[in-house]
Each structure stands twice: as C-alpha cells, then as structure tokens.
Design an enzyme around this catalytic site. Structure first.
Site, PDB file in Angstrom:
ATOM      1  N   CYS A 113       0.716  -1.243  -0.155  1.00 48.79           N
ATOM      2  CA  CYS A 113      -0.149   0.107   0.033  1.00 48.79           C
ATOM      3  C   CYS A 113       0.698   1.244   0.122  1.00 48.79           C
ATOM      4  CB  CYS A 113      -0.976   0.079   1.247  1.00 48.79           C
ATOM      5  SG  CYS A 113      -1.935  -1.417   1.253  1.00 48.79           S
ATOM      6  N   HIS A 255      -3.384   6.801   3.286  1.00 51.26           N
ATOM      7  CA  HIS A 255      -4.023   5.651   2.624  1.00 51.26           C
ATOM      8  C   HIS A 255      -5.328   5.077   3.096  1.00 51.26           C
ATOM      9  CE1 HIS A 255      -3.984   1.601   1.354  1.00 51.26           C
ATOM     10  NE2 HIS A 255      -3.813   1.068   2.428  1.00 51.26           N
ATOM     11  N   ASN A 285     -10.140  -0.539   0.106  1.00 47.46           N
ATOM     12  CA  ASN A 285      -8.782  -0.309   0.170  1.00 47.46           C
ATOM     13  C   ASN A 285      -7.980  -0.860  -1.320  1.00 47.46           C
ATOM     14  OD1 ASN A 285      -6.016  -0.635   0.690  1.00 47.46           O
ATOM     15  ND2 ASN A 285      -6.064  -1.668   2.441  1.00 47.46           N
TER      16      ASN A 285
HETATM   17  N1  ACO Z   1     -18.359  -9.468   8.938  1.00 47.25           N
HETATM   18  C1  ACO Z   1     -19.024  -9.729  10.010  1.00 47.25           C
HETATM   19  N2  ACO Z   1     -18.334 -10.024  11.045  1.00 47.25           N
HETATM   20  C2  ACO Z   1     -17.004 -10.499  10.953  1.00 47.25           C
HETATM   21  C3  ACO Z   1     -16.322  -9.876   9.660  1.00 47.25           C
HETATM   22  C4  ACO Z   1     -17.142  -9.514   8.593  1.00 47.25           C
HETATM   23  N3  ACO Z   1     -16.893  -9.337   7.351  1.00 47.25           N
HETATM   24  N4  ACO Z   1     -15.145 -10.326   9.620  1.00 47.25           N
HETATM   25  C5  ACO Z   1     -14.852 -10.624  10.914  1.00 47.25           C
HETATM   26  N5  ACO Z   1     -16.061 -10.865  11.475  1.00 47.25           N
HETATM   27  C6  ACO Z   1     -16.107 -11.065  12.983  1.00 47.25           C
HETATM   28  C7  ACO Z   1     -14.957 -12.179  13.423  1.00 47.25           C
HETATM   29  O1  ACO Z   1     -15.159 -13.225  13.018  1.00 47.25           O
HETATM   30  C8  ACO Z   1     -15.149 -11.756  15.135  1.00 47.25           C
HETATM   31  O2  ACO Z   1     -16.096 -12.498  15.535  1.00 47.25           O
HETATM   32  P1  ACO Z   1     -15.940 -13.388  16.684  1.00 47.25           P
HETATM   33  O3  ACO Z   1     -15.530 -12.101  17.840  1.00 47.25           O
HETATM   34  O4  ACO Z   1     -17.002 -14.321  16.967  1.00 47.25           O
HETATM   35  O5  ACO Z   1     -14.705 -14.215  16.578  1.00 47.25           O
HETATM   36  C9  ACO Z   1     -15.626 -10.356  15.114  1.00 47.25           C
HETATM   37  O6  ACO Z   1     -16.151  -9.893  13.775  1.00 47.25           O
HETATM   38  C10 ACO Z   1     -14.500  -9.406  15.529  1.00 47.25           C
HETATM   39  O7  ACO Z   1     -13.369  -9.449  14.634  1.00 47.25           O
HETATM   40  P2  ACO Z   1     -12.115  -8.636  14.625  1.00 47.25           P
HETATM   41  O8  ACO Z   1     -10.955  -9.132  13.793  1.00 47.25           O
HETATM   42  O9  ACO Z   1     -11.634  -8.490  16.079  1.00 47.25           O
HETATM   43  O10 ACO Z   1     -12.623  -7.271  14.047  1.00 47.25           O
HETATM   44  P3  ACO Z   1     -11.883  -5.660  14.105  1.00 47.25           P
HETATM   45  O11 ACO Z   1     -12.843  -5.048  14.904  1.00 47.25           O
HETATM   46  O12 ACO Z   1     -10.741  -6.035  14.430  1.00 47.25           O
HETATM   47  O13 ACO Z   1     -11.966  -5.482  12.659  1.00 47.25           O
HETATM   48  C11 ACO Z   1     -10.783  -5.457  10.693  1.00 47.25           C
HETATM   49  C12 ACO Z   1     -11.331  -6.343  11.457  1.00 47.25           C
HETATM   50  C13 ACO Z   1     -11.639  -4.663   9.937  1.00 47.25           C
HETATM   51  C14 ACO Z   1     -10.074  -6.209   9.663  1.00 47.25           C
HETATM   52  C15 ACO Z   1      -9.601  -4.437  11.534  1.00 47.25           C
HETATM   53  O14 ACO Z   1      -8.878  -5.374  12.270  1.00 47.25           O
HETATM   54  C16 ACO Z   1      -8.881  -3.677  10.314  1.00 47.25           C
HETATM   55  O15 ACO Z   1      -9.380  -2.847   9.781  1.00 47.25           O
HETATM   56  N6  ACO Z   1      -7.635  -3.969  10.396  1.00 47.25           N
HETATM   57  C17 ACO Z   1      -6.748  -3.590   9.259  1.00 47.25           C
HETATM   58  C18 ACO Z   1      -6.679  -4.260   8.345  1.00 47.25           C
HETATM   59  C19 ACO Z   1      -6.483  -3.601   7.056  1.00 47.25           C
HETATM   60  O16 ACO Z   1      -6.578  -2.457   6.665  1.00 47.25           O
HETATM   61  N7  ACO Z   1      -5.706  -4.298   6.025  1.00 47.25           N
HETATM   62  C20 ACO Z   1      -5.380  -3.801   4.775  1.00 47.25           C
HETATM   63  C21 ACO Z   1      -4.132  -3.969   4.536  1.00 47.25           C
HETATM   64  S1  ACO Z   1      -3.136  -3.039   5.370  1.00 47.25           S
HETATM   65  C22 ACO Z   1      -3.300  -1.336   4.980  1.00 47.25           C
HETATM   66  O17 ACO Z   1      -3.742  -1.243   3.992  1.00 47.25           O
HETATM   67  C23 ACO Z   1      -2.876  -0.663   6.174  1.00 47.25           C
END
Ligand code: ACO
Length: 328
Positions: A113, A255, A285
C-alpha cells in the site's frame, strides 16, 4: 537543484460496483458490520479482460492530458503494485508500450500500500539529481483476483483501480515536493502477505493449491495497530523535517485502508476532520492505488490550490510506510 512537482494527476476505476449489501448475499456479513468496522460501503471490481495495466494505462493517459505532457517526454515510469499483470515483465513496461513512452526507463516497485509514496520518493530524487526531468508515478491494483471471496475477514476490505501522477522539475518557483520519508519493518513480513505464487510456494505445486496460498492472508488486528503507529511516525517525520506542525497542513491524504485507522492517525497528528481527505467508502482499500486515486479526486474537485501544503501518508504490507509533503 530543481524541486520535483506534481503537474498532472489521473485515475481509473472499473465500472462494476460491489456494495456491502451485495456481499451479504454470499458471505456471513452485513452492511452495518462492514461500515462501522471499516467505513467502506462499496468497492470497484475489474471485469474479465481488465488487468492492472488496463487501469494503469487509463490513469496515466489522464494524468498526461492534465499535465499537457507527451508520453515521449517521460524519462521514468515507476509503478507500485502487488498485483502485476505477470510476475515479469514489469507492468510498468506494458504501460510504457501502451502509452508510447519510448524514452522512459520503466519498472515496478513492490511496497504494497506504500507503493505510490515509495515511487514518488524515487521520482523526486531522480528529478532533484537532474537524472530525469519528467516522471510518471503510478499505483495500480486488481486485488479482487488475489482475495479469497469466502474469507469475510479480508475480502470485504479491498477494491480495484489505479491512480497516476506526472512529476516534473519545477523551474518557475519553489513549490513542489518538500520531502519524502520511507520506512520498512520487515519483522512483520508475514502479518499481511500472499504466501503463494512466488519462489517459496510456486503457483503450480500441490501445497499452494490445497492450502489456497494464492490468496491474501492477514492478521487484521496487528495490521491495525501498526498502521496507526507507522502513519503517525511517517507524517510526524515529514512535519519535523520541514519545521512545520499539523496546523500548517491544508490537506492530509492518508492511505485509504480503514476509516478507524484514518481517524486514529488524524487524531494523533492533531488534524481536524475538514483537512482529511476520505474516499474509501466508495472504493475500499485499493492498496498502492489508494493515495493517487484520492489525490486525483481531490485535485479535480479543487480541494487543492496552488500554494497548499499537501501531506500524503501510507502504510502497507512489509511492513512499509512513508510520507510525502508538498507545496502544491
Ligand atoms: N462481517 C461480520 N463479522 C466479521 C467480519 C465480517 N466481514 N469479519 C470478521 N468478523 C467477525 C470476526 O469473526 C469476529 O468474530 P468473533 O468475535 O465471533 O470471533 C468479530 O467480527 C471481530 O473480529 P475482529 O477481527 O476483532 O474485528 P476488528 O474490529 O479488529 O475489525 C478489521 C477487523 C476490519 C479487519 C480490522 O482489524 C482492520 O481494519 N484491520 C486493518 C486491516 C487492513 O486495513 N488491512 C488492509 C491492508 S494493510 C493497510 O492497508 C494498512
């Protein structure tokens, strides 16, 4: 030493829109979850027969048209991507051929990214050193082909598209790129990556296919924490190097990964919401393409005026991160 200045921007996106509601039909997810956790409402998805180069070429043509530059004048093409058309040759070479940039040296850059900011940093140095007068920097991705559409943790996040900028030596005034800062932290290389299709797990071997290693794998929580820290560090380095504070910034273009990452970073930097450009609700993204698409949108919407101070801030797999501060 001439300063390097962006004199044209362009972007290109697939026509097909995939909304959160569309995803509800195939995945155990919902619009409310995706919106509150990420800020994303929809993303663009490439059609069959469209590749990373398709959007890179279109974005480049638009940037060249805005700059009033003929492709034959380009000395350098740097294309940031993690989804090239092929492992080799570089997608930049395909772009070079398609747009007719016959004199340019062309190569791809793998910084996930952060690819566009890394590319801008290279173009800036080439121009300052007098090694190039006009450069094309592109960020382009077709991530929809490397995400697992059955994995709700990752597939909801990403989209396709490209953005480009023409960077040229400025002999008129002192405006242009004031500084670029790029960083890496390779100790997290396997926190966000595509395990298959390289030399470790070749595309055709059994393990790659059985374990579906050709898809993106990510520890979202870890990425989140490091993204906020890394983007803060990169932006703060830019401000400190130029003796400036957040109050001097006219427009912050981070980003576009996650609304909560953007909000947390802006808060740490002390930037008010009206100075922060956000379009990830529309595109998700798009990795290396996210900053140049946002820059082009802001530019075409007249959100940036001559003399404005614009701060770009990136974070991505590697980890890689970086910033570019420019006087428009
Ligand atoms: N829909 C519904 N529920 C979901 C989904 C979904 N799409 N995805 C995950 N869940 C559930 C999980 O299974 C989990 O359930 P559980 O508690 O029963 O196990 C619950 O939601 C919480 O999951 P978390 O992973 O803790 O959720 P979080 O609030 O951390 O959000 C996310 C996840 C959105 C991926 C976040 O961590 C994030 O944005 N991280 C950054 C990742 C990113 O941006 N990557 C891109 C590349 S790097 C960059 O560009 C910077």
């Amino acid at each position: 030493m001439p300063r390097a200045r962006i004199i044209g921007t362009g972007s290109a996106l697939p026509e097909r829109i995939l909304t959160n509601h569309d995803l509800e039909r195939t995945l155990d997810t919902n619009d409310e979850w995706i919106t509150t956790r990420t800020g994303i409402k929809q993303r663009r998805i490439a059609a069959e027969g469209q590749f990373t180069s398709t959007f890179a070429v279109e974005a480049s043509r638009r940037a060249l048209a805005m700059a009033g530059v003929d492709a034959a004048e380009l000395d350098l093409i740097v294309l940031g991507t993690v989804t090239p058309d092929f492992p080799f040759p570089a997608t930049a070479c395909i772009v070079q051929h398609e747009i007719g940039a016959v004199r340019a040296a062309a190569f791809d850059l793998s910084a996930a990214c952060s690819g566009f900011v890394y590319g801008l940093s290279i173009a800036d140095k080439y121009i300052r050193m007098g090694m190039a007068r006009k450069a094309l920097v592109i960020g382009a991705e077709v991530l929809s082909r490397v995400v697992d559409w059955t994995d709700r943790n990752t597939c909801i996040l990403f989209g396709d598209g490209a953005g480009a900028a023409i960077v040229a030596a400025n002999t008129d005034d002192d405006n242009g790129i004031l500084s670029t800062h790029i960083f890496s932290n390779g100790s997290f290389w396997n926190t966000l990556y595509q395990p298959g299709c390289g030399s470790r797990n070749p595309a055709g071997n059994d393990r790659t296919i059985e374990d579906r290693l050709f898809f993106i794998k990510m520890d979202g929580n870890d990425v989140f924490k490091h993204a906020v820290r890394g983007m803060d560090e990169a932006a703060s380095a830019a401000l400190a190097a130029n003796g400036m504070s957040a109050a001097d910034i006219s427009l912050f273009i981070p980003h576009q990964a996650n609304r909560r990452i953007i909000d947390a970073t802006s808060k740490r930097l002390g930037l008010s919401e009206d100075k922060v450009f956000v379009n990830l609700h529309n595109y998700g993204n798009t990795s290396a393409a996210s900053i140049p698409i946002a820059l082009d949108e802001a530019n075409r919407a007249n959100r940036i005026k001559k003399g404005d101070l614009v701060l770009l801030d990136a974070f991505g797999g590697g980890f890689t991160y970086g910033s570019a501060l420019m006087r428009w």
